[in-house]
Design an enzyme around this catalytic site. Sequence first.
Site, PDB file in Angstrom:
ATOM      1  N   HIS A   1       0.829  -1.201   0.000  1.00  0.00           N
ATOM      2  CA  HIS A   1       0.000   0.000   0.000  1.00  0.00           C
ATOM      3  C   HIS A   1       0.873   1.263   0.000  1.00  0.00           C
ATOM      4  O   HIS A   1       0.740   2.129  -0.880  1.00  0.00           O
ATOM      5  CB  HIS A   1      -0.921  -0.013   1.221  1.00  0.00           C
ATOM      6  CG  HIS A   1      -1.799   1.202   1.333  1.00  0.00           C
ATOM      7  ND1 HIS A   1      -3.090   1.223   0.886  1.00  0.00           N
ATOM      8  CD2 HIS A   1      -1.552   2.441   1.823  1.00  0.00           C
ATOM      9  CE1 HIS A   1      -3.610   2.426   1.095  1.00  0.00           C
ATOM     10  NE2 HIS A   1      -2.701   3.185   1.677  1.00  0.00           N
ATOM     11  N   GLU A   2       1.755   1.352   0.969  1.00  0.00           N
ATOM     12  CA  GLU A   2       2.617   2.538   1.060  1.00  0.00           C
ATOM     13  C   GLU A   2       3.543   2.599  -0.150  1.00  0.00           C
ATOM     14  O   GLU A   2       3.870   3.690  -0.642  1.00  0.00           O
ATOM     15  CB  GLU A   2       3.409   2.540   2.374  1.00  0.00           C
ATOM     16  CG  GLU A   2       2.568   2.441   3.655  1.00  0.00           C
ATOM     17  CD  GLU A   2       1.504   3.524   3.801  1.00  0.00           C
ATOM     18  OE1 GLU A   2       1.665   4.609   3.219  1.00  0.00           O
ATOM     19  OE2 GLU A   2       0.487   3.260   4.495  1.00  0.00           O
TER      20      GLU A   2
ATOM     21  N   HIS B   1       1.865   4.460  -2.859  1.00  0.00           N
ATOM     22  CA  HIS B   1       2.009   5.914  -2.664  1.00  0.00           C
ATOM     23  C   HIS B   1       3.395   6.372  -3.147  1.00  0.00           C
ATOM     24  O   HIS B   1       3.530   7.398  -3.807  1.00  0.00           O
ATOM     25  CB  HIS B   1       1.884   6.278  -1.181  1.00  0.00           C
ATOM     26  CG  HIS B   1       0.487   6.261  -0.641  1.00  0.00           C
ATOM     27  ND1 HIS B   1      -0.524   7.024  -1.170  1.00  0.00           N
ATOM     28  CD2 HIS B   1      -0.071   5.590   0.410  1.00  0.00           C
ATOM     29  CE1 HIS B   1      -1.646   6.824  -0.472  1.00  0.00           C
ATOM     30  NE2 HIS B   1      -1.396   5.950   0.493  1.00  0.00           N
TER      31      HIS B   1
ATOM     32  N   GLU C   1      -4.704   7.500  -3.096  1.00  0.00           N
ATOM     33  CA  GLU C   1      -5.242   6.216  -2.627  1.00  0.00           C
ATOM     34  C   GLU C   1      -5.626   5.322  -3.804  1.00  0.00           C
ATOM     35  O   GLU C   1      -5.623   4.100  -3.679  1.00  0.00           O
ATOM     36  CB  GLU C   1      -6.423   6.441  -1.690  1.00  0.00           C
ATOM     37  CG  GLU C   1      -6.056   7.089  -0.357  1.00  0.00           C
ATOM     38  CD  GLU C   1      -5.107   6.246   0.492  1.00  0.00           C
ATOM     39  OE1 GLU C   1      -5.112   5.002   0.355  1.00  0.00           O
ATOM     40  OE2 GLU C   1      -4.335   6.838   1.280  1.00  0.00           O
TER      41      GLU C   1
END
Lengths: 499, 499
Positions: free
Chosen positions: A265-266, A269, A295
């Site tokens: 997830h990170e 980003h 997101e």
Amino acid sequence: MNITEGKEALRDLQAKMSAYEHAMTSIFYDGSTVAPKGTAANRGQSLSILSEEQYKLTTGEETVKLLELLDANKAELDDFEKRQVELLIKSIRDMQKIPMEEFVEYQRLLVEADDVWHTAKENSDFALFLPVLEKMFETHIRFAGYIAPEKKPYDYWLGEYEEGLTTEICDKFFGQVRSRLVPLIAKVKNANQVSNDILHGDFAPESQEKLAYYLMETMGLDLDHVGLSTTEHPFTTSLGSHFDERITTHYYTEDFSFSMFSVIHEGGHALYDTGSRDEFAYTVLDGGVSMGIHESQSRFYENILGRSRGFTSFVFPKIQELYPQLKNYTADDFYRAVNRVEPSLIRTEADEVTYCLHVMIRYELEKRVMAGELKVKDLPNEWNRLYKEYLGVDVPNDKLGVLQDSHWSGGNIGYFPSYALGSAYGAQFLKKMKETIDVDALTAKGDFAPINEWNKENIWQYGSFYKPNEILEKVLGEPFDPSVYLDYLEDKVKSVYGV
Amino acid sequence: MNITEGKEALRDLQAKMSAYEHAMTSIFYDGSTVAPKGTAANRGQSLSILSEEQYKLTTGEETVKLLELLDANKAELDDFEKRQVELLIKSIRDMQKIPMEEFVEYQRLLVEADDVWHTAKENSDFALFLPVLEKMFETHIRFAGYIAPEKKPYDYWLGEYEEGLTTEICDKFFGQVRSRLVPLIAKVKNANQVSNDILHGDFAPESQEKLAYYLMETMGLDLDHVGLSTTEHPFTTSLGSHFDERITTHYYTEDFSFSMFSVIHEGGHALYDTGSRDEFAYTVLDGGVSMGIHESQSRFYENILGRSRGFTSFVFPKIQELYPQLKNYTADDFYRAVNRVEPSLIRTEADEVTYCLHVMIRYELEKRVMAGELKVKDLPNEWNRLYKEYLGVDVPNDKLGVLQDSHWSGGNIGYFPSYALGSAYGAQFLKKMKETIDVDALTAKGDFAPINEWNKENIWQYGSFYKPNEILEKVLGEPFDPSVYLDYLEDKVKSVYGV
């Protein structure tokens, strides 16, 4: 000052703003990662002074005059400069409306809130957090009143995270989501539950860290420019420019999948931020444009790619190598476990299907507090009531309830809806991507390069140049349509539960 | 502005300077500890801008006028304010003499040099380091010329680390040291060598880290305000004030004693800094006054206490608990091993007796380069020649030779003599301390509290209020006398070698 000098001054101004941002982020990042626990007040002292300097730089006469000059001579600016001036004028106008002492006081509150929240969460002590949380909401209402008195305070903040977003749009979006998710979750409830035993056991953090670096490399992150640290709550930040990006994770020995999907997830980003054009570094165009688009990338990598049948098959042998105790499980067991749908307590551990309900709860609570319809002190009760109503779960304590997220202590009121919106954007990006790329075949080989290229070409390279809605239009060539996301979720449920 | 307002402005100025210092140190510290390796240029970009802001703040008209006002009204200042004004005026006068572009350029050089040195050391590649090292020496000569044209450039820099220190004083001091150390080392050479096998083996870094925290607690460091990280080369730094202190270490799996004594050494620095009066925080009086006094504390804890018979006996059971493979050794084996005298290559690993010769070599080389008598490119050859001459060892490569220390890349030319001077101060402090405290009995119990109290009472609390020579006079009540240190070393040799 002529226009040529003005353009140079524009670059210098943004470089200076980036340096202050770098300084303050560095102090914050240190605080979240390695600082000794008694040092928050010391950081608050320095941050309040630096934010005062930042405020003076941003709202000072010299800056205002420069931007007026450039704004009056737009025709002589290139497209990038035009957008820089537009973004700067907006942020300066906003900032000017906040009295400097209150701006500085708010920076101090951020440090205090972060510190108090950590202790409050640790001890499940909402009463400890209450005074700073009240101050946090109160400050957000007050600042919104200064900046955009014509708007509902919550609408102002929603727009800060996603240009153009309002409660009206959110209400409609969440209504649509809810109308299809509630029956979908009911369907799962009646199906045979899948096991997620595979995720639970005793997983040494050292091996989780190895897995984290393996995932970062597989995803195509450039480890020379993207670092990994551990924190209570995972996050991503740039230090100064997209040339130095940091992601964080948290290793739970009892469940390796938390860190695994946090890293992906990170990492999403970080891919987005570091994909900005190099020429955008040290300007306001550097890094992602909005939290919704952000997101859409992070949750795209985490869920759409990370929890796909292809990628779970690809990565499972590596996991077995790190954790030999999993040798009797199959990749299919793993795929089903990480896609198990089950109403639960913690947003960041929620499955893709129930996730949006966690977000909806936060959205509704924020909306009501910001509108003065709910008192901050009543948040725990309301939180627990909504968890029972929407998800059917009993919240045993505030640590697992209202204190779980860092957003409120971090001053990010209005951020939550971006998670749900971004998830929906991501599904529509996937549909578009599949027109030219065999995404399933690539993830099954762990080959992210063509996917990253597509995202870089279409989204990342533009940093904050295009507005969120411009990005959507440009990439999709059709209006945003949440039903694509809801179709995607129904397909996922079918592939896991056969219903 | 009246005096009352001036006093307030003085506090504000220093708070602002501390905040800039905090910001820049935080970026530096991040770079040394966790930053991804491709990010040095990005830090350089921000640091050069921040240092420009710092320069403008420090040398700006407003600051100069304020200090002139206060200086003209000294009678109305308290003693602390007087010293603050004195220190600020000195640093501003110095800084004003350096053109701003050159000051900023130097900040950029510091980041570049740190980065290049790391790679050069890793690959034992002096040629790679040469251009930045030349620039570093050249800049130091040039800056000294701006600030103190009446002095030898090296004398100016010596004085920066130890007020009043000159080559004349150093030559005399090192002459005295050398005249007694050379025969002492010869004596050891003819005695039976003691074994240090106990220190060599396979020591898991995780246990070394446990030992590090154990030592920090035993020494009386407040872990709420003192953090530990790992770096290539151990150091200590404050972030913003003495309320946030960081020490670093480096774990070598083949020798646990390197990290052990690094932690005690850096812990000594941290005790000194964090022992400043709280009211000194965010003023120029915060933290230790000079590198000589600083090293008197760090080397006092590392050697005088850390390598004492009492403390080695106290700590050895803990080490055996962490490393059961040492169960057949005795505390006496450990005491002798960590006090083994043997000419060697690496300063930071040198024993107490040969240590000063390592420092002398650096002193002589710096002195000659700064005087234009030695070219930077000839440093490796001269380094190797002097190691052969003074210590009788052959330097196999530059990694183990001229590239070993971070001081030159860190811009700390003129720092090295402080290590030797500090060691000598420390021995004289010990003699004084023993008049009222049973140091040996306390270290044998691992009870540092009364020792720390003595140091805090006599030295630490004053931060930078007293000058180094004032501290010495106040504490010792007699002139500085290196023979006390040389007596101490002879006693140590006798207790280990019986000669």
